[in-house]
Design an enzyme around this catalytic site. Sequence first.
Site, mmCIF file in Angstrom:
data_model
loop_
_atom_site.group_PDB
_atom_site.id
_atom_site.type_symbol
_atom_site.label_atom_id
_atom_site.label_comp_id
_atom_site.label_asym_id
_atom_site.label_seq_id
_atom_site.Cartn_x
_atom_site.Cartn_y
_atom_site.Cartn_z
ATOM 1 C CG HIS A 155 -7.034 9.145 0.317
ATOM 2 N ND1 HIS A 155 -7.112 7.843 -0.119
ATOM 3 C CD2 HIS A 155 -7.294 9.907 -0.769
ATOM 4 C CE1 HIS A 155 -7.398 7.821 -1.397
ATOM 5 N NE2 HIS A 155 -7.529 9.064 -1.832
ATOM 6 C CB CYS B 74 0.977 1.240 4.383
ATOM 7 S SG CYS B 74 -0.670 0.902 5.075
ATOM 8 N N GLY C 298 -13.659 6.762 -8.163
ATOM 9 C CA GLY C 298 -12.376 7.273 -8.642
ATOM 10 C C GLY C 298 -11.256 7.172 -7.621
ATOM 11 C CB THR D 31 -6.034 6.349 -7.872
ATOM 12 O OG1 THR D 31 -5.611 7.447 -7.060
ATOM 13 C CG2 THR D 31 -6.904 6.869 -9.004
ATOM 14 C CB CYS E 217 -0.916 -0.013 1.229
ATOM 15 S SG CYS E 217 -1.820 1.525 1.454
ATOM 16 C CG ASP F 9 -2.581 14.926 -4.192
ATOM 17 O OD1 ASP F 9 -3.540 14.197 -3.843
ATOM 18 O OD2 ASP F 9 -1.970 14.763 -5.281
ATOM 19 C CG ASN G 291 -12.285 10.606 -5.055
ATOM 20 O OD1 ASN G 291 -13.314 11.265 -5.139
ATOM 21 N ND2 ASN G 291 -11.105 11.098 -5.415
HETATM 22 P P1 5GP Z 1 -7.667 9.252 -4.970
HETATM 23 O O1 5GP Z 1 -7.561 9.375 -6.468
HETATM 24 O O2 5GP Z 1 -7.461 7.832 -4.521
HETATM 25 O O3 5GP Z 1 -8.854 9.899 -4.365
HETATM 26 O O4 5GP Z 1 -6.452 10.113 -4.390
HETATM 27 C C1 5GP Z 1 -5.137 9.663 -4.387
HETATM 28 C C2 5GP Z 1 -4.280 10.895 -4.374
HETATM 29 O O5 5GP Z 1 -2.973 10.519 -4.011
HETATM 30 C C3 5GP Z 1 -4.175 11.593 -5.742
HETATM 31 O O6 5GP Z 1 -4.656 12.919 -5.628
HETATM 32 C C4 5GP Z 1 -2.687 11.529 -6.069
HETATM 33 O O7 5GP Z 1 -2.190 12.699 -6.693
HETATM 34 C C5 5GP Z 1 -2.056 11.319 -4.708
HETATM 35 N N1 5GP Z 1 -0.808 10.583 -4.751
HETATM 36 C C6 5GP Z 1 -0.558 9.450 -5.448
HETATM 37 N N2 5GP Z 1 0.694 9.024 -5.225
HETATM 38 C C7 5GP Z 1 1.245 9.910 -4.348
HETATM 39 C C8 5GP Z 1 2.533 9.999 -3.732
HETATM 40 O O8 5GP Z 1 3.440 9.177 -3.924
HETATM 41 N N3 5GP Z 1 2.738 11.051 -2.903
HETATM 42 C C9 5GP Z 1 1.774 11.987 -2.651
HETATM 43 N N4 5GP Z 1 2.097 12.995 -1.831
HETATM 44 N N5 5GP Z 1 0.547 11.933 -3.212
HETATM 45 C C10 5GP Z 1 0.293 10.909 -4.048
HETATM 46 ZN ZN ZN Z 2 -2.349 1.403 3.639
#
Ligand code: 5GP
Ligand code: ZN
Length: 112
Positions: A98, A6, A91, A93, A3, A29, A85
Site C-alpha cells: 500500500h 484483501c 513499520g 503493519t 489479509c 485511512d 512502509n
Molecule cells: P502501515 O502501518 O502498514 O504502513 O499502514 C497501514 C495503515 O492501514 C495504517 O495507517 C492504518 O491506520 C490503516 N488501517 C488499518 N486497519 C484499517 C482498516 O480497517 N480500515 C482502514 N481504512 N484503514 C486501516
Molecule cells: Zn492482501
Amino acid sequence: MDCLFCKIIKGEIPSTKVYEDDKILAFRDINPQAPTHILVIPKEHIDGVDALNEENAAVVAHIFAKIAEIAKNEGLVNGFRVVSNVGEDGGQTVRHLHFHILGGKKLDTQMA
Ligand code: 5GP
Ligand code: ZN
C-alpha cells in the site's frame, strides 16, 4: 489467507472508497495522520515493496498514475507525500502493498 486489505477489496470490511478500478483501490485511512490520508492498494495481493519484481510491478506504475489524479481531486495543489512502509523495520503493519497519500497541511520534514 487472512489479509485485512484483501477483505476490504472483497467488501467484507467496509471502507470509504475514493477510487476503484479493476486493478486498484484507494480508500481513506481509518486513523488519518494528516487532513488527507488515503491508502492506495493493488487488488492482487502483494506483500509489500520487498515482494515486487518484473512480473508484478506494472501495477505500481498504474497506482502512481492514479495517485496524481487522486491528489488533484483531493485539492492537494500545494504538494503531498507518498509513503510505503516495508516490513518490520519500516513499520509496515498491514502486509499488503500500500501507498499512503498524505497531505492537506505542511508535513513534518523528519523522515525517520
Ligand atoms: P502501515 O502501518 O502498514 O504502513 O499502514 C497501514 C495503515 O492501514 C495504517 O495507517 C492504518 O491506520 C490503516 N488501517 C488499518 N486497519 C484499517 C482498516 O480497517 N480500515 C482502514 N481504512 N484503514 C486501516
Ligand atoms: Zn492482501
